[in-house]
Enzyme design. Structure first.
Site: not given
Length: 541
Positions: A167, A447
């Site tokens: 990613r 996160d």
């Protein structure tokens, strides 16, 4: 140390930080490849970011997102994505995490079908993190990656590692350490470009892609830009067209209205969509920031069973399976709790319940953040999905409207929930500034997405509660005892949490005051900032 002058002809120059340790990564041919990506695609990227800002201005002025009239034929047409490669036909459990060396080895050895190596929300984009991560992945692709921990334990790659999917950063994030013609490169092009340049040929030769997860897209035009980038890279690297395959995270509210269109734009290389639930909740808050009637209660009450999230996930499953693509479930934020068997059992039960909901709804796989959760999630999918996927579950019963995707979730704001948002936003920001992008807080893996939810909710609650004479009956902007939600309380809690963090041994302790000042500025600002990581990036070394 800057790149030596004799390499300036490539057009890509490291402008900050010590790049000397990365001379085998930032070779002249690699830098020339990055320069080609920048010169060809940067103008389009900037135009698409400007279009984002124009759409947001319209929503701030009172409009609401909707399905596009000009793409109705794509939504109603009879087409399918290209066949899915064999390596990605069974994705029942995927594990995600940053591109740190030990994490990569553990994730690839975890028993998950796929490992998503993350340069985005679980990584703080320091020069060392990003470039060390690239070198780590080169070694992983070569099968030579190894790590010795400070206590002397050795970690090496097992015989049957997970399939690697990478990613890159979202289109909005810059990479100031690399410039082309005096312009900072896009973080997305740096992450994608370096990985593809150094690994694509080896992966393609083994029928392993390369494969990518694409984050934070808001429109089909942004997906089409990625298609162009990959087609260009395939041609430059001498690869077959379409060998680069992608899964798109549907983690923005605007993208939920364009799922068919995004798959169509990437139909030669799309293999699925993913319910990026945490970023999606943040995007709901941000997109509808000017709509008082769309406020959300505290995060713990916004589960995937609330109407707007249930509608989004079911529409994603229906859309994917109609087009021959996989519908991936989202992340369970729980992590194992050591030393408390009862609390650990309760956390694991939440994971099982979440994965059971996903597999019964028709998802083809799911995400976990910790290797210990791989067998927990896999047991659920093995029991209820005996085949490699559920493409035959068409969910023709699903009829999702604009109103369902925008429906507010009613609930409350507790003192504990308000305080938790302050703590999570502060502790995550401080750890991020200190170079750590994935932080365990109260037995949840936080996160950038979850920190974004926390700080966006604080901004909305505080600014709307400060407007006299206005009410929100769906989410009362006061505590249960009638006490006000106000900036004085926020400032008090922020100072208290900063003090505790400063005097702790927790991640980010030495950046506590800097993080608190940044969070205070963002929360007191008249407008909700688009991303926490954009102003925070200026504070990274």
């Amino acid at each position: 140390m800057a790149v030596p002058q004799e390499r300036l002809a490539t057009g890509a120059v490291a402008t900050h930080g010590d790049t000397a340790p990365y001379h085998r990564l930032l070779t002249p041919p690699a830098l020339a490849f990055l320069a080609g990506l920048h010169r060809r695609f940067e103008p389009r990227r900037r135009a698409l970011l400007a279009a984002r800002a124009e759409r947001q201005a319209a929503w701030d002025a009172g409009q609401l997102p909707d399905f596009r009239a000009d793409t109705r034929a794509m939504r109603e047409g009879d087409w399918r994505v290209a066949p899915v490669p064999a390596a990605l036909r069974d994705r029942r459990v995927e594990i995600t995490g940053p591109v740190e060396r030990k994490m990569i080895i553990n994730a690839l050895n975890s028993g998950a079908k796929v490992f998503m190596a993350d340069f985005e929300d679980s990584s703080a984009p320091t020069l060392a993190n990003q470039l060390d991560g690239q070198q780590n992945l080169i070694d992983a692709v070569a099968g030579t990656i190894a790590y010795r921990s400070p206590d002397g334990r050795d970690y090496t790659l097992g015989a049957d590692p997970a399939v690697l999917v990478v990613r890159p950063r979202g289109w909005h994030l810059p990479e100031r350490h690399l410039e082309v013609d005096g312009e900072a490169m896009a973080g997305a092009l740096v992450d994608f470009g370096l990985f593809a340049f150094h690994n694509a040929r080896a992966l393609q030769a083994r029928d392993r892609g390369p494969y990518f997860y694409l984050p934070k897209l808001e429109a089909m035009e942004e997906a089409a830009l990625w298609d162009g980038v990959m087609a260009h890279a395939e041609a430059e690297l001498g690869l077959p067209r379409g060998c680069m395959k992608v899964t798109v995270l549907i983690e923005t509210l605007p993208a939920a209205f364009q799922m068919h269109e995004i798959l169509y734009a990437l139909r030669e290389r799309a293999v699925g969509l993913n319910c990026g639930r945490w970023d999606y909740i943040f995007s709901y808050l941000k997109t509808l920031r000017a709509h008082r009637d769309r406020l959300l209660p505290e995060r713990g009450q916004v589960q995937m069973t609330v109407p707007f999230l249930k509608a989004y996930s079911e529409l994603l499953i229906q859309t994917c399976h109609r087009r021959g693509a996989f519908a991936m479930g989202g992340m369970a934020a729980q992590i194992p709790i050591k030393g408390d068997e009862a609390a650990n059992a309760a956390a694991l039960e939440k994971v099982r319940a979440d994965k059971l909901r996903e597999v019964k709804a028709g998802h083809d796989g799911t995400w976990v953040a910790h290797p210990a959760l791989v067998p927990v999630a896999q047991a659920v999918f093995d029991q209820h999905m005996p085949g490699p996927n559920q493409l035959d579950v068409l969910r023709e019963d699903v009829q999702v409207t604009r109103e369902q995707l925008l429906a507010p979730a009613c609930g409350t704001i507790t003192r504990e929930g308000f305080d938790n948002n302050v703590e999570v936003a502060l502790r995550y920001t401080a750890a991020w500034l200190d170079g750590q992008g994935c932080v365990p807080i109260h037995h949840l893996m936080e996160d950038a997405a979850t920190a974004e939810i926390a700080r966006a909710q604080l901004w909305q609650w505080l600014h709307y509660a400060a407007r006299p004479g206005e009410r929100n009956d769906c989410v009362p902007l006061e505590f249960a005892d009638g006490a006000p939600i106000d900036m004085a309380l926020f400032d008090q809690l922020l100072a208290a949490h900063a003090h505790r963090l400063r005097h702790s041994d927790l991640p980010g302790a030495r950046r506590a005051d800097e993080a608190a000042a940044l969070l205070a500025d963002l929360t007191h600002a008249d407008a909700l900032g688009a991303f926490l990581t954009l102003p925070a990036y200026d504070h990274l070394p």
